[in-house]
Design an enzyme around this catalytic site. Structure first.
Site, PDB file in Angstrom:
ATOM      1  N   GLY A  11       0.836  -1.213   0.000  1.00 39.49           N
ATOM      2  CA  GLY A  11       0.000   0.000   0.000  1.00 39.49           C
ATOM      3  C   GLY A  11       0.860   1.247   0.000  1.00 39.49           C
ATOM      4  O   GLY A  11       0.504   2.262   0.597  1.00 39.49           O
ATOM      5  N   GLN A  13       3.484   3.832  -2.491  1.00 40.96           N
ATOM      6  CA  GLN A  13       3.212   4.855  -3.504  1.00 40.96           C
ATOM      7  C   GLN A  13       2.343   4.323  -4.639  1.00 40.96           C
ATOM      8  O   GLN A  13       1.319   4.917  -4.970  1.00 40.96           O
ATOM      9  CB  GLN A  13       4.547   5.357  -4.081  1.00 40.96           C
ATOM     10  CG  GLN A  13       5.435   6.042  -3.066  1.00 40.96           C
ATOM     11  CD  GLN A  13       5.046   7.497  -2.909  1.00 40.96           C
ATOM     12  OE1 GLN A  13       3.992   7.826  -2.378  1.00 40.96           O
ATOM     13  NE2 GLN A  13       5.904   8.374  -3.382  1.00 40.96           N
ATOM     14  N   ASP A  34      -0.893  -4.357   3.722  1.00 44.18           N
ATOM     15  CA  ASP A  34       0.503  -3.943   3.891  1.00 44.18           C
ATOM     16  C   ASP A  34       0.971  -4.417   5.258  1.00 44.18           C
ATOM     17  O   ASP A  34       0.160  -4.646   6.159  1.00 44.18           O
ATOM     18  CB  ASP A  34       0.650  -2.415   3.783  1.00 44.18           C
ATOM     19  CG  ASP A  34       2.075  -2.002   3.372  1.00 44.18           C
ATOM     20  OD1 ASP A  34       2.262  -1.539   2.234  1.00 44.18           O
ATOM     21  OD2 ASP A  34       3.008  -2.155   4.206  1.00 44.18           O
ATOM     22  N   HIS A 176      12.439  -6.052 -18.236  1.00 47.41           N
ATOM     23  CA  HIS A 176      12.262  -4.687 -17.718  1.00 47.41           C
ATOM     24  C   HIS A 176      13.575  -4.210 -17.096  1.00 47.41           C
ATOM     25  O   HIS A 176      13.728  -4.113 -15.900  1.00 47.41           O
ATOM     26  CB  HIS A 176      11.149  -4.691 -16.670  1.00 47.41           C
ATOM     27  CG  HIS A 176      10.810  -3.320 -16.159  1.00 47.41           C
ATOM     28  ND1 HIS A 176      10.464  -2.285 -16.985  1.00 47.41           N
ATOM     29  CD2 HIS A 176      10.745  -2.829 -14.900  1.00 47.41           C
ATOM     30  CE1 HIS A 176      10.207  -1.209 -16.249  1.00 47.41           C
ATOM     31  NE2 HIS A 176      10.378  -1.515 -14.982  1.00 47.41           N
TER      32      HIS A 176
END
Ligand code: TXD
Length: 321
Positions: A11, A13, A34, A176
């Site tokens: 939880g 950014q 979280d 990535h």
């Protein structure tokens, strides 16, 4: 039709923006998990308190207990630490691998039938680890990277050519990392090849290539550019938007063709690794991988990027995960 349940693991950014976008787009009810006490409860309460203004009826709940994600249809994972200036995504491997292992066990226990989108870095390796620990079928474990990398590439093209970004189609394949592969030949503005537009703009082939090379380099380093500017963390608005495009395609069975990190079984010459390629996302997760022909140069760049993913996965195994 019953409302969908979407669990956000992490939880921070990105997790916060995900929750807000899900509510605004009315995609489903949100449970944000979280490990930090009270924080997910506070964030979701705050977003929910804007429901009258934004006019949504979605329920949002924050929790520190995996039990609350029970029965989630879709899980989006951002748990982990982000980069600080000077760090590579690979530097996050050890810390985030520990976190991802605990997350995979939690999701496996309480949302065993969910489709999972992973955002945590190093992306392709974290997707690999989640699938390994959870044992979920590969088509239900997908990584978000390509949608964002492609949107960055498309934005740079739109700004350079002074056209609406809505008309730009551009795709980035591969892992990535800084070796990702923006595809020049397939980049177009409503069907018009970007290279042709650049050559007409500059009346000079060499200059057009130079401009394209600079956009490619900026795309590859775009995550680092944001980290260097923010100084306290990494990109969070745009990764959330990207994951929401994938989530929407799955939840509404849109069958959009999106570049994402999916498990390859021989496609593009890759066997047994998660790498970014075009895939159709629908109610079953990855419905199919879409192959396209790469020329020699593109295939070499793609292979190089796959090597980086293989090295990262090998590092993970060396660490005992
Ligand atoms: O395109 C992409 N894939 C990405 C990925 C683009 C940008 C950033 N990307 C990665 O996403 C980044 O490198 C991080 O690994 C993740 C999350 O980034 P974010 O900016 O959201 O990080 P935060 O704000 O630190 O949030 C992470 C949250 C934080 O609230 C922690 O308390 C929580 O993760 N956390 C946990 N949640 C659940 N379970 C465990 N074990 C846990 N540990 C930490």
């Amino acid at each position: 039709m019953a409302r969908k349940k979407i669990a956000l693991i992490g939880g921070g950014q990105i997790g916060g923006v995900l929750a807000q976008l899900i509510a605004l787009k009315q995609l489903g009810d949100v449970v944000m998990f979280d490990v930090v006490e009270d924080m997910p409860q506070g964030k979701t309460l705050e977003i929910a308190e804007a429901s009258r203004i934004e006019r949504f009826d979605m329920n949002l709940k924050g929790t520190n207990d995996y039990k609350d994600i029970e029965g989630a249809d879709l899980v989006i994972i951002t748990a982990g630490v982000p980069r600080k200036p000077g760090m590579s995504r690979e530097d996050l491997l050890t810390t985030n691998a520990k976190i991802m292992t605990s997350v995979a066990n939690g999701v496996k226990e309480y949302a065993p039938n969910s489709i999972v989108i992973i955002i945590s870095n190093p992306l392709d390796t974290m997707v690999t680890l989640f699938q390994k620990v959870s044992g979920f079928p590969h088509e239900r474990v997908i990584g978000q990277a390509g949608v964002l990398d492609s949107s960055r590439f498309a934005s740079f093209i739109a700004w350079e050519l002074d056209v609406s970004v809505q008309d730009v189609n551009a795709m980035v394949l591969g892992g990535h990392g800084d070796t990702m592969v923006p595809l020049i030949r397939y980049a177009n503005v409503n069907g018009v090849p970007v290279m042709e537009m650049l050559e007409r703009k500059y009346q000079d082939k060499a200059k057009a290539k130079e401009v394209m090379d600079a956009m490619i380099e900026r795309t590859r380093k775009a995550g680092g550019e944001i980290v260097a500017l923010l100084k306290t963390g990494s990109a969070f608005f745009s990764p959330a938007s990207a994951a929401i495009a994938m989530a929407k395609s799955i939840l509404l069975d849109e069958k959009r063709l999106l570049p994402c990190s999916v498990y390859l079984k021989g496609e593009f010459g890759v066997e047994g690794y998660y790498v970014g390629v075009p895939a159709v996302l629908g109610e079953n997760g990855v419905e199919r991988v879409v192959e396209l022909s790469l020329n020699e140069e593109e295939q070499a760049a793609f292979n190089n990027s796959v090597e980086a993913v293989k090295n990262s996965v090998a590092n993970l195994e060396k660490l005992g995960f």
